[in-house]
Write an enzyme that holds these catalytic residues in place. Structure first.
Site, short mmCIF file in Angstrom:
data_model
loop_
_atom_site.label_atom_id
_atom_site.label_comp_id
_atom_site.label_asym_id
_atom_site.label_seq_id
_atom_site.Cartn_x
_atom_site.Cartn_y
_atom_site.Cartn_z
N SER A 77 15.63 -48.13 24.63
CA SER A 77 14.19 -48.13 24.35
C SER A 77 13.42 -48.98 25.35
CB SER A 77 13.94 -48.65 22.93
OG SER A 77 14.62 -47.86 21.97
N ASN A 78 13.98 -50.14 25.75
CA ASN A 78 13.29 -51.01 26.69
C ASN A 78 13.26 -50.46 28.10
OD1 ASN A 78 12.48 -53.67 25.28
ND2 ASN A 78 14.53 -53.26 24.50
N LYS A 196 25.03 -49.38 17.79
CA LYS A 196 23.99 -50.39 17.97
C LYS A 196 22.96 -50.15 16.88
CE LYS A 196 19.97 -51.76 20.59
NZ LYS A 196 18.93 -51.34 21.57
N SER A 198 19.50 -51.46 15.25
CA SER A 198 18.34 -52.30 15.54
C SER A 198 17.43 -52.48 14.33
CB SER A 198 17.53 -51.69 16.69
OG SER A 198 18.29 -51.63 17.87
N GLY A 222 21.10 -55.08 17.17
CA GLY A 222 20.13 -54.55 18.13
C GLY A 222 19.04 -55.51 18.51
N VAL A 239 22.84 -56.07 21.56
CA VAL A 239 22.01 -55.56 22.65
C VAL A 239 20.63 -56.16 22.42
CG1 VAL A 239 21.08 -53.53 23.81
CG2 VAL A 239 23.36 -53.43 22.73
#
Length: 327
Positions: A77-78, A196, A198, A222, A239
């Site tokens: 996403s980042n 992962k 989040s 996450g 992460v």
């Protein structure tokens, strides 16, 4: 349809019996890849004209590569992956592979809305150097994304992927939690190695660890905001967007948890909560990139329609870091 070259790569991957070694483990040796550790989700730098700035990407990787991360997540996403073309997504992964230390894992986001497109992107990510694929839940038709639909999707991707697959649940962006029952079923697949998550629900993380304990399946937090709590319930790493700017501190929190120094870990975790919230839920990627600029990395602009922070938001962001002793 999958092109001839893609199908050739799929067949080659499957013929190897999913035995590609990553980080010292191989499926062919009776154990899945070990993904335990801390990963920064790498941002995608852009120029003032909104082109991908590959030179700045490599500069950031060289700096981040000096820290004891397990590896890097690219096109999460980042990384603003929804705003990139398919060719840009692959070129970014290729450049990261070339710039990062050889002993680190490269987890590449290959998720697309359709199963077919995800398979094609996953195979292509493997071709340009990804060690594993991290696959976000398809969500455009979220009302029809039942456990059965998601199990079918991930099973097909994992069946055809030449590299290990990591599930990715990020409900803040997708509006969809990957259901626990689906995760439990998918954990039994020989080419699905972990998740992962989040969502920030620590009870859910603990339940995932508990329900998959008989499988070679690992859970990654996450976000750095609940990293200590995640380790306490059995997660093996995280992460963490915050690791892009406070990498040594996030790795230190990992070490404190793994060595049972819970009092010191708690003190450090407390100081990371507000900065972590600032670069995730509160100000998002624009906040993360602005903070990277302050800490000696290249953050730069986001790609439209994401906008830069207002001066008021930038001051609030700075306060979240300075009040905890980081600026």
């Amino acid at each position: 349809m999958l092109g001839r070259g893609i199908w050739s790569s799929v067949r080659q991957g499957l013929s190897r019996g999913l035995s590609k070694k990553v980080g010292g483990w191989a499926s062919g040796e009776g154990r899945k890849v070990d993904i335990a550790g801390i990963y920064p989700p790498v941002t995608t730098p852009f120029t003032a004209t909104a082109e991908v700035d590959y030179e700045k990407l490599e500069e950031n990787l060289h700096k981040l590569g000096t820290f004891p991360f397990r590896g890097f997540v690219v096109q999460g996403s980042n990384g603003e992956f929804p705003f990139l073309t398919s060719s840009e997504r692959l070129e970014v992964v290729s450049r990261v592979r070339q710039a990062m230390p050889k002993d680190k894992l490269l987890l590449a986001g290959s998720g697309c809305e359709s199963t077919q497109a995800t398979v094609e992107m996953t195979v292509s990510m493997a071709q340009v150097g990804a060690d594993a694929a991290i696959v976000v839940t398809p969500c455009y038709y979220r009302g029809r994304m039942s456990s059965a639909a998601l199990i079918h999707h991930y099973t097909k991707v994992a069946d055809l992927s030449p590299i290990p697959v990591v599930l990715y649940s990020v409900p803040a962006n997708t509006g969809l939690d990957l259901p626990v029952d689906a995760v439990v079923t998918l954990s039994q697949h020989p080419n699905i190695v972990g998740i992962k998550d989040s969502g920030g629900d620590v009870t859910r993380l603990g339940l995932l660890v508990h329900k998959t304990r008989r499988q070679d399946f690992q859970v990654l937090a996450g976000s750095a905001g609940f990293l200590l709590a995640s380790y306490a319930v059995g997660a093996v790493g995280g992460v963490c967007a915050l690791a892009n700017v406070l990498g040594p501190q996030v790795c230190q929190l990992e070490r404190l948890c793994l060595t049972g120094q819970w009092e010191d870990a708690q003190k450090l975790q407390h100081r990371l909560i507000e900065p972590n919230t600032a670069v995730t839920r509160r100000f998002g990627i624009p906040g993360l990139k602005k903070t990277m600029d302050w800490f000696g990395y290249y953050g730069g602009p986001c790609r439209s329609p994401l906008q830069e922070l207002s001066s008021t938001d930038e001051e609030a962001l700075r306060m979240d870091f300075s009040s905890n002793g980081w600026l």
